[in-house]
Design a protein around this motif. Sequence first.
Motif, PDB file in Angstrom:
ATOM      1  N   SER B 255       0.837  -1.210   0.000  1.00 52.80           N
ATOM      2  CA  SER B 255       0.000   0.000   0.000  1.00 52.80           C
ATOM      3  C   SER B 255       0.869   1.256   0.000  1.00 52.80           C
ATOM      4  CB  SER B 255      -0.984   0.004   1.167  1.00 52.80           C
ATOM      5  OG  SER B 255      -0.308   0.090   2.369  1.00 52.80           O
ATOM      6  N   ALA B 256       2.060   1.149   0.657  1.00 51.86           N
ATOM      7  CA  ALA B 256       2.978   2.294   0.619  1.00 51.86           C
ATOM      8  C   ALA B 256       3.437   2.557  -0.812  1.00 51.86           C
ATOM      9  CB  ALA B 256       4.169   2.038   1.528  1.00 51.86           C
ATOM     10  N   GLU B 257       3.794   1.440  -1.483  1.00 55.23           N
ATOM     11  CA  GLU B 257       4.252   1.611  -2.877  1.00 55.23           C
ATOM     12  C   GLU B 257       3.133   2.208  -3.728  1.00 55.23           C
ATOM     13  OE1 GLU B 257       7.171   1.331  -3.893  1.00 55.23           O
ATOM     14  OE2 GLU B 257       8.105   0.257  -2.220  1.00 55.23           O
ATOM     15  N   ALA B 258       1.935   1.628  -3.519  1.00 57.71           N
ATOM     16  CA  ALA B 258       0.789   2.131  -4.292  1.00 57.71           C
ATOM     17  C   ALA B 258       0.555   3.607  -3.991  1.00 57.71           C
ATOM     18  CB  ALA B 258      -0.467   1.323  -3.961  1.00 57.71           C
ATOM     19  N   TYR B 259       0.681   3.904  -2.685  1.00 55.54           N
ATOM     20  CA  TYR B 259       0.491   5.287  -2.301  1.00 55.54           C
ATOM     21  C   TYR B 259       1.519   6.187  -2.975  1.00 55.54           C
ATOM     22  CZ  TYR B 259       0.255   9.480   0.464  1.00 55.54           C
ATOM     23  OH  TYR B 259       0.154  10.781   0.842  1.00 55.54           O
ATOM     24  N   GLU B 260       2.787   5.707  -2.949  1.00 54.18           N
ATOM     25  CA  GLU B 260       3.845   6.493  -3.595  1.00 54.18           C
ATOM     26  C   GLU B 260       3.524   6.732  -5.070  1.00 54.18           C
ATOM     27  OE1 GLU B 260       6.829   8.044  -2.757  1.00 54.18           O
ATOM     28  OE2 GLU B 260       5.951   7.876  -0.736  1.00 54.18           O
ATOM     29  N   ALA B 261       3.106   5.604  -5.701  1.00 53.72           N
ATOM     30  CA  ALA B 261       2.782   5.726  -7.135  1.00 53.72           C
ATOM     31  C   ALA B 261       1.650   6.731  -7.333  1.00 53.72           C
ATOM     32  CB  ALA B 261       2.379   4.373  -7.687  1.00 53.72           C
ATOM     33  N   LEU B 262       0.627   6.569  -6.488  1.00 53.78           N
ATOM     34  CA  LEU B 262      -0.508   7.498  -6.597  1.00 53.78           C
ATOM     35  C   LEU B 262      -0.064   8.937  -6.351  1.00 53.78           C
ATOM     36  CD1 LEU B 262      -3.478   5.661  -4.892  1.00 53.78           C
ATOM     37  CD2 LEU B 262      -3.377   6.504  -7.235  1.00 53.78           C
ATOM     38  N   TYR B 263       0.788   9.050  -5.315  1.00 54.63           N
ATOM     39  CA  TYR B 263       1.258  10.390  -4.955  1.00 54.63           C
ATOM     40  C   TYR B 263       1.969  11.052  -6.134  1.00 54.63           C
ATOM     41  CZ  TYR B 263       4.028  14.056  -2.789  1.00 54.63           C
ATOM     42  OH  TYR B 263       4.605  15.248  -2.502  1.00 54.63           O
ATOM     43  N   ASN B 264       2.869  10.259  -6.740  1.00 52.97           N
ATOM     44  CA  ASN B 264       3.608  10.820  -7.869  1.00 52.97           C
ATOM     45  C   ASN B 264       2.685  11.130  -9.045  1.00 52.97           C
ATOM     46  OD1 ASN B 264       6.569  11.083  -7.430  1.00 52.97           O
ATOM     47  ND2 ASN B 264       6.219   9.035  -6.598  1.00 52.97           N
ATOM     48  N   ALA B 265       1.709  10.201  -9.187  1.00 48.68           N
ATOM     49  CA  ALA B 265       0.743  10.453 -10.273  1.00 48.68           C
ATOM     50  C   ALA B 265       0.014  11.779 -10.042  1.00 48.68           C
ATOM     51  CB  ALA B 265      -0.251   9.318 -10.367  1.00 48.68           C
ATOM     52  N   ARG B 266      -0.317  11.986  -8.767  1.00 49.98           N
ATOM     53  CA  ARG B 266      -1.015  13.224  -8.463  1.00 49.98           C
ATOM     54  C   ARG B 266      -0.113  14.442  -8.690  1.00 49.98           C
ATOM     55  NH1 ARG B 266      -3.437  11.798  -3.939  1.00 49.98           N
ATOM     56  NH2 ARG B 266      -5.041  10.890  -5.242  1.00 49.98           N
ATOM     57  N   GLN B 267       1.157  14.274  -8.241  1.00 54.50           N
ATOM     58  CA  GLN B 267       2.117  15.346  -8.448  1.00 54.50           C
ATOM     59  C   GLN B 267       2.184  15.708  -9.936  1.00 54.50           C
ATOM     60  OE1 GLN B 267       2.753  16.718  -5.376  1.00 54.50           O
ATOM     61  NE2 GLN B 267       4.939  16.802  -5.894  1.00 54.50           N
ATOM     62  N   MET B 268       2.314  14.608 -10.694  1.00 56.92           N
ATOM     63  CA  MET B 268       2.401  14.817 -12.140  1.00 56.92           C
ATOM     64  C   MET B 268       1.136  15.505 -12.649  1.00 56.92           C
ATOM     65  SD  MET B 268       3.501  12.009 -14.909  1.00 56.92           S
ATOM     66  CE  MET B 268       1.979  11.131 -15.061  1.00 56.92           C
ATOM     67  N   SER B 269       0.005  15.022 -12.096  1.00 58.25           N
ATOM     68  CA  SER B 269      -1.267  15.616 -12.501  1.00 58.25           C
ATOM     69  C   SER B 269      -1.303  17.104 -12.181  1.00 58.25           C
ATOM     70  CB  SER B 269      -2.386  14.876 -11.774  1.00 58.25           C
ATOM     71  OG  SER B 269      -3.584  15.591 -11.922  1.00 58.25           O
ATOM     72  N   ASP B 270      -0.815  17.421 -10.968  1.00 54.58           N
ATOM     73  CA  ASP B 270      -0.777  18.837 -10.594  1.00 54.58           C
ATOM     74  C   ASP B 270       0.066  19.635 -11.578  1.00 54.58           C
ATOM     75  OD1 ASP B 270      -2.423  18.386  -8.541  1.00 54.58           O
ATOM     76  OD2 ASP B 270      -0.866  18.437  -6.960  1.00 54.58           O
ATOM     77  N   GLN B 271       1.245  19.048 -11.887  1.00 53.26           N
ATOM     78  CA  GLN B 271       2.140  19.772 -12.802  1.00 53.26           C
ATOM     79  C   GLN B 271       1.474  19.990 -14.156  1.00 53.26           C
ATOM     80  OE1 GLN B 271       5.923  17.901 -13.564  1.00 53.26           O
ATOM     81  NE2 GLN B 271       6.505  19.581 -14.918  1.00 53.26           N
ATOM     82  N   ILE B 272       0.819  18.898 -14.605  1.00 59.53           N
ATOM     83  CA  ILE B 272       0.135  19.005 -15.904  1.00 59.53           C
ATOM     84  C   ILE B 272      -0.950  20.070 -15.842  1.00 59.53           C
ATOM     85  CG2 ILE B 272      -1.446  17.783 -17.456  1.00 59.53           C
ATOM     86  CD1 ILE B 272       0.265  15.264 -16.852  1.00 59.53           C
ATOM     87  N   ASN B 274      -1.047  22.606 -13.846  1.00 59.11           N
ATOM     88  CA  ASN B 274      -0.420  23.931 -13.838  1.00 59.11           C
ATOM     89  C   ASN B 274      -0.036  24.359 -15.238  1.00 59.11           C
ATOM     90  OD1 ASN B 274      -0.662  24.340 -11.146  1.00 59.11           O
ATOM     91  ND2 ASN B 274       1.383  23.493 -10.636  1.00 59.11           N
ATOM     92  N   LYS B 275       0.573  23.390 -15.930  1.00 58.65           N
ATOM     93  CA  LYS B 275       0.998  23.728 -17.295  1.00 58.65           C
ATOM     94  C   LYS B 275      -0.197  24.082 -18.169  1.00 58.65           C
ATOM     95  CE  LYS B 275       5.500  21.739 -17.796  1.00 58.65           C
ATOM     96  NZ  LYS B 275       6.331  20.790 -18.524  1.00 58.65           N
ATOM     97  N   MET B 276      -1.281  23.269 -17.985  1.00 59.67           N
ATOM     98  CA  MET B 276      -2.479  23.556 -18.755  1.00 59.67           C
ATOM     99  C   MET B 276      -3.023  24.934 -18.439  1.00 59.67           C
ATOM    100  SD  MET B 276      -4.385  19.915 -18.790  1.00 59.67           S
ATOM    101  CE  MET B 276      -5.846  20.345 -19.701  1.00 59.67           C
TER     102      MET B 276
END
Lengths: 144, 618
Positions: B255-272, B274-276
């Motif tokens: 679940s930690a790994e999944a969380y990390e993956a989700l977290y990064n996905a969200r980070q990426m989503s935020d960045q996207i 922002n860029k949008m």
Amino acid sequence: MTEQAKKIVLLVEDDKDHADIVCFHISEYAPEIEVVWLHDGEAAIHYIEEGHDQWPWIVLLDIKLPKYDGHEVLSHMKAKETFNNIPVIIFTTSNALNDIEQALSLGANSYIKKPIKAGEFGSVITEIIDYWSLNQHGILFKDS
Amino acid sequence: MVGGLKLKHKIYAGYLSVGFVAVLIALVSYYSFGNVSRNFRHFTDFSVKAQIDFQLAQRVSEMQRQALIFTYEGHDSAAEQVHYLYNIMTELIQHYSGEELKYTNIINIHLKSYMAAFEKLQQQRQLQHTLVYDDLRQAASSTESHLRSQIKQVYQKNGDKQRFEIQRVLNNLLLIEKNAMRYFDSLDQSFIVKVEGSFSEVRTRLRELHGGNEQQDVRMLITDIGRDLDKYESIFLEAVQRTRGYLFLVNVVMSAEAYEALYNARQMSDQIKNKMADIERLTLSTLQSVSYIVAAAIVVAFFLIVLLSLLIGRSITIPIVRLTTAFNTLSTGSHQEDIPAYNVDDEIGDLTKAASIFKEKNRQTEELLSQAKEMTEELASNKVELERSNDELGQFVYTVSHDLKSPLVTSMGFIGIIQKLSKQGRLEEAIGKLDKVVKSNERMGQLINDLLELSRVGRIDMDKVHLDLNELLARFHSAHSHQLEEAGFTLNIDANLPQLYANESRILQVFENLLSNALKYASNPEGSIISIGSKEQEDAHLIWFRDNGRGIPEEFQKKVFGLFYRLSADTEGTGIGLAVAAKVMKFHHGEIWVESTPEKGATFWLRFNKHDKEDIHD
């Protein structure tokens, strides 16, 4: 007018020689006639304007005169009551019909053209005397 | 600025400028919308990435759910699902590039770790399964079978009391198995407590049995059971241990790994996102500036076109308006109007040329008209002159015929008298009349001479020269001094008489005739005086000839210049002298007239025009 009245011819002629010739002929044919000679238009007008004991019974009038010409003199005569019954014979060298016609229209009775031959002049004088006689009898110029 | 262009070029320039401005606006729009569309493409790219990101997050959650199902249920289909999702995700991650790689790499690492943990989980699960369903059951059944055999022995020796005790232990053993199975099924911790409780109760009972029994074999049996029980318990604990291990894997590591993956996905989503947002802002601002630029370009273009149109329009209309005014004036026949200058070779230029031709025609027309008028006036004056000449000629013929005839009549008259007198024999008288005939003929000769003289005036000796009147009259005076003295006349001549442009002999003749006239008519008993002088006028020299005689009445003042006219029949002369003087003056383009007050003398005036240089031959 009486029988003793002088027979006066008024001659208006600037040329003395012409006047002399006329006088000669008149005296030859009718010595009893007195010729009154006036040498220019001015003198003639003076004569008309003045009063006279005896009026001429005929006027011989040249057309070409110094100062006033024959037409002007004629106009004066016809304008003057005492003079407008007196017959006027135009006596001129002019061949111009104008001159003669103008004179007749102004009241001239007849005309004689210069030069005139001695014989002719005699008949003219006779004619003048006849005029005078007729006038005396009141046949001519009765109403004029 | 556009004044020097041809009319059609002005119109072309207007079209070109409009076209140029339109192309400019189109270019600006094209460039600006190119920017916008590029931004839009970026935006679309990011939008796709955001969607993938969302899918990724969904898949991670789904995978974790499937992993949990596998954990609790142990279904292989769930495990397959996890693998399948993992594969999909690794494929999805391939779509990213650029800045997102930072995130996708991390996500990838976490996913890999997750999968490693999952594989471990699968192994643990497998081991636990074997432990529980093989080893644990074997231990339970072995313990139970030992116990049952105990029961048989105990029953045979000790009776029902011990049998009952052992039966209770057996019941507890069954309870242990039951609760252990429940635990592994439900993974409920409370069952472990119950199992542990049951174990300790079983031991207590077994110790009691061991103590209360003196029989060696029974005691040995109980000890064996105790050993079985220990083994049983240790297997159970190991199974519990393993179960806890993979639960830890699932609940913590994965679940930690999944969380990390989700977290990064969200980070990426935020960045996207922002860029949008950046792109959106940029696009909006670009669109705004495009609209501003296009609007400004349209406004500027509009004013430029209006300005250009005005310039072109004015450059066309102003000359046309001027020309119209000029034409209106020209149409009235004027040629004074100035034609507005226009040096371009186009339609207006043609109009301007036409106006100039119009003007020239007007001028020519006016010239012709004035010439025609002059000619008409000349004709009219010529006609009057001709009529007058004709009248004069008629008068002349009339006068000549009368006056020439007059001496002839006289001659004829006297010749008639001479003939008559001769016939009557009055010869003396007749000879006396011959003198009259001679004189008359002499007069006719004189008249003919005078007429010849008159006809010479203007025909012979009319050459004009500049002559000095002072000098001329001095000679005149001395030539007639004897004559004047005889007649008792005094002649006074003023100094400073003008120069004349005239025929000398004719002018002399005029003065001689005036003098002869004065001698005939103007004698004054108190002293006859003749004076000659001059008076200057702007355009003429006036010469006066004055006597102190009787004067000439007003009505005769014009007549005296007539042919053969004499004021008096008494005086000598032919009446031609003043007529000759008048004719001489006429041929000098001058004039003669007389002013007089009766009794106060007469003044003859001679006028010579100053600018008369022409020779007259008519």
